[in-house]
Design a protein around this motif. Structure first.
Motif, mmCIF file in Angstrom:
data_model
loop_
_atom_site.group_PDB
_atom_site.id
_atom_site.type_symbol
_atom_site.label_atom_id
_atom_site.label_comp_id
_atom_site.label_asym_id
_atom_site.label_seq_id
_atom_site.Cartn_x
_atom_site.Cartn_y
_atom_site.Cartn_z
ATOM 1 N N ASP A 116 -3.350 -7.426 -4.053
ATOM 2 C CA ASP A 116 -3.859 -6.659 -2.914
ATOM 3 C C ASP A 116 -4.938 -7.437 -2.168
ATOM 4 O O ASP A 116 -4.955 -7.479 -0.932
ATOM 5 N N GLN A 120 -4.857 -8.930 1.824
ATOM 6 C CA GLN A 120 -5.870 -8.614 2.826
ATOM 7 C C GLN A 120 -6.428 -9.882 3.462
ATOM 8 O O GLN A 120 -6.680 -9.927 4.668
ATOM 9 N N THR A 138 -5.010 -4.752 11.922
ATOM 10 C CA THR A 138 -5.213 -3.914 10.737
ATOM 11 C C THR A 138 -4.462 -2.595 10.863
ATOM 12 O O THR A 138 -3.979 -2.050 9.859
ATOM 13 N N GLU A 142 -1.771 -1.363 8.117
ATOM 14 C CA GLU A 142 -1.902 -0.040 7.516
ATOM 15 C C GLU A 142 -0.690 0.834 7.825
ATOM 16 O O GLU A 142 -0.236 1.620 6.982
ATOM 17 N N ARG A 145 2.016 0.030 5.433
ATOM 18 C CA ARG A 145 1.736 0.625 4.121
ATOM 19 C C ARG A 145 2.045 2.119 4.127
ATOM 20 O O ARG A 145 2.589 2.659 3.149
ATOM 21 N N LEU A 234 -17.582 4.904 -0.738
ATOM 22 C CA LEU A 234 -16.266 4.785 -1.353
ATOM 23 C C LEU A 234 -16.300 5.095 -2.844
ATOM 24 O O LEU A 234 -15.295 5.524 -3.415
ATOM 25 N N ASN A 238 -13.468 7.742 -3.487
ATOM 26 C CA ASN A 238 -12.354 7.229 -4.289
ATOM 27 C C ASN A 238 -12.243 7.941 -5.625
ATOM 28 O O ASN A 238 -11.138 8.103 -6.160
ATOM 29 N N SER A 329 -6.587 10.066 7.445
ATOM 30 C CA SER A 329 -6.391 9.057 6.411
ATOM 31 C C SER A 329 -5.824 7.769 6.988
ATOM 32 O O SER A 329 -6.225 6.670 6.598
ATOM 33 N N THR A 333 -8.518 3.234 6.884
ATOM 34 C CA THR A 333 -8.410 1.866 6.383
ATOM 35 C C THR A 333 -8.480 0.828 7.503
ATOM 36 O O THR A 333 -9.189 -0.177 7.359
ATOM 37 N N MET A 337 -11.331 -2.085 7.484
ATOM 38 C CA MET A 337 -10.953 -3.489 7.430
ATOM 39 C C MET A 337 -11.402 -4.234 8.683
ATOM 40 O O MET A 337 -11.762 -5.417 8.620
#
Length: 420
Positions: A116, A120, A138, A142, A145, A234, A238, A329, A333, A337
């Motif tokens: 991962d 990136q 980015t 994303e 993904r 995070l 998370n 959501s 990301t 990023m």
């Protein structure tokens, strides 16, 4: 198109990897929960992969910087495929006990982490080569993904209902091998630098090698107040997400929905919203305030999901609500990023990114174990409410502290290259 080909390839790799991961995240907890009936045992298995990710995130970053992101991505995907395939093989031969499942899922996380991080770093290089904005690059990555997650969850639910959860892992292993092949064939090797006049020191666990690289990443992260604030937030969010995805979602599927197919549909609904959000941000995000997007999206995707599940509405109402939550959501990301790529020089990206990921992962096992204990002792709905209220407190941080305004400091591609 030649300049954009590596970025397009990495978007595809992102989708394929996410498809396999979504299937694994659904198949493993479902298998353990159905066999054992224990939320605590399910949490232990889920947490073991996160612990593997944490270990690899701490120690894998300097390896990515030293061997190169392309090699690290290919090698780590291959090793992860072997670890994933070992689980159904063990189940079919010796039988898959709880300790064996814990060890194998730990190995999955241990090898998935460097893959991962390497991807990136590759995305940052591909964005510079394509000459596109960091938001668009980015957002595209994303979006890939999210497509994989959106397709993987219902596919896993259908396969679990027909052939069982363990054989689904073969599909994940195949997806990882395909990702490695795509990076090998479509992402070019970096240009070879001229040999230095003095040979570099051998990579060892000393101040001249591995530990020095690791310390450089710690030093950079420690002196960047915004990245520290982002990492702290995070840690909390998370942990809550880990408990939801690893324990509470599977429990909701078995105890409320009584269907792996419906559970896959819920995850797909979130994926549809996330894909829409990532696409929207990729094309228009450069016009928006990063801090405002970040804060509002966390408010949308955070506590509302837990409160919705605790209320237990019928699927006809729950599915569109999760689509709306997924919009937030999908944007989060790419925003994060974009900030990271703007603030971290390329020579430090592998080690610093891995440390941010490690810190973000550190609380996930705690969240998963807490979810399992709450599930066994107070039930599903109270556990969801506790997690939702905790998430709500964490999402107030960007509205409260001035350091978050630094998210809106943008650098051009030329400025990024001049410091890298």
């Amino acid at each position: 198109m030649t300049r954009r080909a590596p970025l397009v390839a990495l978007v595809g790799v992102s989708g394929i990897s996410a498809l396999g991961l979504a299937m694994t995240l659904l198949a493993i907890p479902w298998f353990v929960l159905r066999v054992s009936g224990s939320g605590t045992q399910t949490a232990l298995v889920a947490a073991s992969e996160t612990l593997g990710l944490l270990v690899s995130a701490v120690f894998g970053g300097p390896v990515v910087d030293r061997v190169g992101a392309r090699r690290a991505s290919i090698g780590a995907d291959g090793l992860t495929a072997l670890a994933v395939a070992a689980m159904p093989v063990a189940h079919a031969t010796l039988g898959l006990s709880l300790p064996a499942a814990v060890v194998l899922t730990f190995a999955m996380g241990l090898t998935r982490g460097p893959a991962d991080t390497a991807k990136q770093v590759l995305v940052a290089e591909a964005i510079a080569l394509a000459g596109t904005s960091v938001e668009r690059g980015t957002g595209s990555f994303e979006g890939g993904r999210r497509v994989g997650t959106m397709l993987g969850a219902p596919l896993a639910g259908a396969l679990i209902a027909t052939i069982g959860p363990v054989p689904v892992l073969y599909v994940d292993a195949a997806a990882l091998l395909l990702s490695a092949v795509l990076v090998l064939t479509l992402v070019p090797r970096p240009p070879t630098a001229p040999p230095p006049a003095v040979p570099p020191p051998t990579a060892t666990f000393s101040d001249n090698g591995y530990l020095r690289h690791l310390r450089d990443g710690f030093r950079f992260l420690r002196h960047d107040r915004l990245l520290l604030a982002l990492t702290a937030m995070l840690l909390v969010t998370n942990a809550m997400d880990g408990g939801l995805n690893g324990v509470l979602y599977p429990a909701y599927g078995t105890r409320v929905l009584h269907s792996s197919t419906l559970l896959g549909a819920l995850i797909t609904a979130s994926g549809v919203g996330a894909l829409t959000g990532a696409t929207l941000y990729g094309w228009t995000g450069h016009r928006w305030s990063r801090r405002a997007v970040f804060a509002l999206c966390f408010a949308v995707v955070g506590a509302p999901r837990f409160l919705l599940l605790a209320a237990g509405p019928p699927p006809a109402l729950l599915l569109p609500a999760l689509v709306i939550c997924g919009l937030g959501s999908g944007m989060l990301t790419p925003v994060m990023m974009a900030v990271v790529y703007d603030r971290i020089p390329s020579r430090l990206q592998g080690r610093t990114l891995s440390l941010i990921v490690a810190c973000a992962l550190a609380a996930i096992p705690v969240g998963q174990l807490a979810a399992g204990v709450l599930l066994d002792h107070v039930g599903l709905a109270p556990a969801l409410l506790v997690f939702g209220c905790t998430y709500l407190v964490a999402t107030m941080f960007p509205f409260t502290f001035p350091v978050w305004h630094e998210m809106d400091a943008r650098r051009s591609a030329k400025d990024r290259c001049s410091t890298q």
